[in-house]
Design a protein around this motif. Structure first.
Motif, PDB file in Angstrom:
ATOM      1  N   LEU A 127      -1.828   4.273  13.674  1.00 41.60           N
ATOM      2  CA  LEU A 127      -0.722   4.380  12.712  1.00 41.60           C
ATOM      3  C   LEU A 127       0.430   5.189  13.314  1.00 41.60           C
ATOM      4  O   LEU A 127       1.599   4.853  13.134  1.00 41.60           O
ATOM      5  CB  LEU A 127      -1.226   5.029  11.417  1.00 41.60           C
ATOM      6  N   GLY A 143       0.793  -1.224   0.000  1.00 41.05           N
ATOM      7  CA  GLY A 143       0.000   0.000   0.000  1.00 41.05           C
ATOM      8  C   GLY A 143       0.817   1.262   0.000  1.00 41.05           C
ATOM      9  O   GLY A 143       1.855   1.369  -0.655  1.00 41.05           O
ATOM     10  N   ARG A 144       0.342   2.223   0.827  1.00 42.77           N
ATOM     11  CA  ARG A 144       0.940   3.574   0.759  1.00 42.77           C
ATOM     12  C   ARG A 144       2.377   3.581   1.235  1.00 42.77           C
ATOM     13  O   ARG A 144       3.165   4.443   0.878  1.00 42.77           O
ATOM     14  CB  ARG A 144       0.050   4.547   1.535  1.00 42.77           C
ATOM     15  N   GLY A 145       2.759   2.658   2.128  1.00 43.44           N
ATOM     16  CA  GLY A 145       4.174   2.536   2.501  1.00 43.44           C
ATOM     17  C   GLY A 145       4.644   3.503   3.573  1.00 43.44           C
ATOM     18  O   GLY A 145       5.835   3.804   3.649  1.00 43.44           O
ATOM     19  N   SER A 146       3.721   3.936   4.440  1.00 46.07           N
ATOM     20  CA  SER A 146       4.176   4.907   5.454  1.00 46.07           C
ATOM     21  C   SER A 146       5.062   4.236   6.510  1.00 46.07           C
ATOM     22  O   SER A 146       5.965   4.891   7.057  1.00 46.07           O
ATOM     23  CB  SER A 146       3.000   5.650   6.085  1.00 46.07           C
ATOM     24  N   ASN A 147       4.842   2.964   6.805  1.00 48.60           N
ATOM     25  CA  ASN A 147       5.756   2.279   7.738  1.00 48.60           C
ATOM     26  C   ASN A 147       7.149   2.112   7.116  1.00 48.60           C
ATOM     27  O   ASN A 147       8.158   2.235   7.800  1.00 48.60           O
ATOM     28  CB  ASN A 147       5.182   0.916   8.159  1.00 48.60           C
ATOM     29  N   GLU A 188       2.393   2.973  15.330  1.00 46.42           N
ATOM     30  CA  GLU A 188       3.041   1.868  14.599  1.00 46.42           C
ATOM     31  C   GLU A 188       4.485   2.225  14.255  1.00 46.42           C
ATOM     32  O   GLU A 188       5.370   1.368  14.324  1.00 46.42           O
ATOM     33  CB  GLU A 188       2.276   1.545  13.311  1.00 46.42           C
ATOM     34  N   ILE A 193       3.815  -6.160  10.948  1.00 45.21           N
ATOM     35  CA  ILE A 193       3.140  -5.229  11.857  1.00 45.21           C
ATOM     36  C   ILE A 193       1.651  -5.270  11.580  1.00 45.21           C
ATOM     37  O   ILE A 193       1.216  -5.241  10.427  1.00 45.21           O
ATOM     38  CB  ILE A 193       3.713  -3.800  11.776  1.00 45.21           C
ATOM     39  N   HIS A 194       0.867  -5.392  12.673  1.00 48.43           N
ATOM     40  CA  HIS A 194      -0.582  -5.551  12.550  1.00 48.43           C
ATOM     41  C   HIS A 194      -1.272  -4.540  13.463  1.00 48.43           C
ATOM     42  O   HIS A 194      -0.881  -4.388  14.627  1.00 48.43           O
ATOM     43  CB  HIS A 194      -0.984  -6.986  12.949  1.00 48.43           C
ATOM     44  N   PRO A 195      -2.329  -3.878  12.950  1.00 49.58           N
ATOM     45  CA  PRO A 195      -2.964  -2.833  13.745  1.00 49.58           C
ATOM     46  C   PRO A 195      -4.011  -3.343  14.730  1.00 49.58           C
ATOM     47  O   PRO A 195      -5.188  -2.992  14.657  1.00 49.58           O
ATOM     48  CB  PRO A 195      -3.583  -1.927  12.668  1.00 49.58           C
ATOM     49  N   ALA A 222       5.195  -4.844   5.980  1.00 49.02           N
ATOM     50  CA  ALA A 222       4.637  -3.574   6.472  1.00 49.02           C
ATOM     51  C   ALA A 222       3.492  -3.194   5.550  1.00 49.02           C
ATOM     52  O   ALA A 222       3.692  -2.554   4.532  1.00 49.02           O
ATOM     53  CB  ALA A 222       5.724  -2.497   6.486  1.00 49.02           C
ATOM     54  N   GLY A 223       2.300  -3.684   5.898  1.00 48.47           N
ATOM     55  CA  GLY A 223       1.167  -3.457   5.015  1.00 48.47           C
ATOM     56  C   GLY A 223       1.233  -4.346   3.786  1.00 48.47           C
ATOM     57  O   GLY A 223       0.855  -3.929   2.695  1.00 48.47           O
TER      58      GLY A 223
HETATM   59  C1  GRF Z   1      -0.668  -0.514   8.721  1.00 38.17           C
HETATM   60  O1  GRF Z   1      -1.749  -0.136   9.530  1.00 38.17           O
HETATM   61  C2  GRF Z   1      -0.171  -1.881   9.083  1.00 38.17           C
HETATM   62  O2  GRF Z   1      -0.273  -2.165  10.447  1.00 38.17           O
HETATM   63  C3  GRF Z   1      -1.133  -2.767   8.329  1.00 38.17           C
HETATM   64  O3  GRF Z   1      -1.334  -2.105   7.102  1.00 38.17           O
HETATM   65  C4  GRF Z   1      -1.107  -0.707   7.281  1.00 38.17           C
HETATM   66  C5  GRF Z   1      -0.027  -0.337   6.309  1.00 38.17           C
HETATM   67  O4  GRF Z   1       0.163   1.056   6.239  1.00 38.17           O
HETATM   68  N1  GRF Z   1      -0.633  -4.121   8.210  1.00 38.17           N
HETATM   69  P1  GRF Z   1       1.363   1.634   5.379  1.00 38.17           P
HETATM   70  O5  GRF Z   1       1.271   1.044   3.989  1.00 38.17           O
HETATM   71  O6  GRF Z   1       2.648   1.269   6.068  1.00 38.17           O
HETATM   72  O7  GRF Z   1       1.138   3.119   5.356  1.00 38.17           O
END
Ligand code: GRF
Length: 218
Positions: free
Chosen positions: A179, A18-22, A182, A116-118, A95-96
């Motif tokens: 987030l 996804g967006r890759g913020s982690n 996280e 990582i899990h929310p 990470a997502g």
């Molecule tokens: C985060 O909430 C992570 O815990 C979950 O997916 C989301 C990914 O966000 N597994 P990002 O792509 O890192 O912004």
């Protein structure tokens, strides 16, 4: 006498859909010297993901595999593990990464894998965790980092961070506050692995070799 050489930074590969913020949080921590690691590759199942775009702009090695090009989940996972093995990672961070990795895929991973899990696992594996927390009326919520094992969000929990659920929270507000915790949680966990405070490679008796940490973050 010369100073002892500092250890090589931990070689970390990231799987993201996804967006890759982690991913960005990990990378920024590395750039500012807060995390003794290096990003050796970003791997995605989504061609247009923010994670791949970020890797491109930051000149981090990256690759995309389209699940539709593979006959089975196992075939996709085998190709993914072959690609990631080529960058010689010591740790894979999911990470997502919005795909379930098959048991045979996990077995082919070239190094330990964490996710990582929310939610405060074991509560709320799977999707829509924020809405489920609100529906259940829970007073607290948070995020967990766990080892990837052949169970959906069910591998051994390494670290957790929690926040209070506020009376008027919406799923979106809760998602935003989770987030925000996280990022420090994931950075602290990878740092603990890099520094040997969480050990993932100690033989087969995981009961003694896995340390459990709970971080209290504001
Ligand atoms: C985060 O909430 C992570 O815990 C979950 O997916 C989301 C990914 O966000 N597994 P990002 O792509 O890192 O912004």
């Amino acid at each position: 006498m010369s100073a002892p050489a500092s250890p090589e930074p931990l070689r970390v590969a990231v799987f993201a859909s996804g967006r890759g913020s982690n991913l960005q949080a990990l990378h920024q921590a590395i750039l500012c010297g807060a995390l003794p690691a290096q990003l050796v590759g970003v791997f995605s199942d989504k061609a247009g993901s923010g994670a791949l775009a970020y890797a491109e702009t930051q000149r981090i090695a990256h690759s995309h595999l389209d699940p539709k090009s593979f006959a089975t989940r196992e075939d996709f996972d085998a190709a993914l593990m072959q690609n990631v093995a080529a960058v010689c990672p010591e740790l894979i961070v999911c990470a997502g990464f919005m795909r379930i990795i098959s048991e045979t895929g996990i077995a082919k991973a070239p190094c330990p894998m964490i996710n990582i899990h929310p939610s405060l696992l074991p509560k709320y594996p799977g999707l829509h965790t924020h809405a489920r927390v609100l529906a259940a009326g829970d007073a607290e919520h948070g995020a967990s980092v766990h080892r990837v094992e052949p169970l959906l969000d069910g591998g051994r929990i390494l670290t957790q961070a929690k926040i209070a659920v506020l009376p008027d929270d919406t799923p979106e507000q809760l998602a935003e506050r989770v987030l925000a915790i996280e990022y420090p949680l994931l950075i602290a966990t990878v740092r603990a692995i890099a520094e040997g405070r969480i050990r993932l490679n100690e033989g087969t008796d995981t009961r003694v070799s896995w340390l459990n940490h709970r971080l209290e973050l504001e």
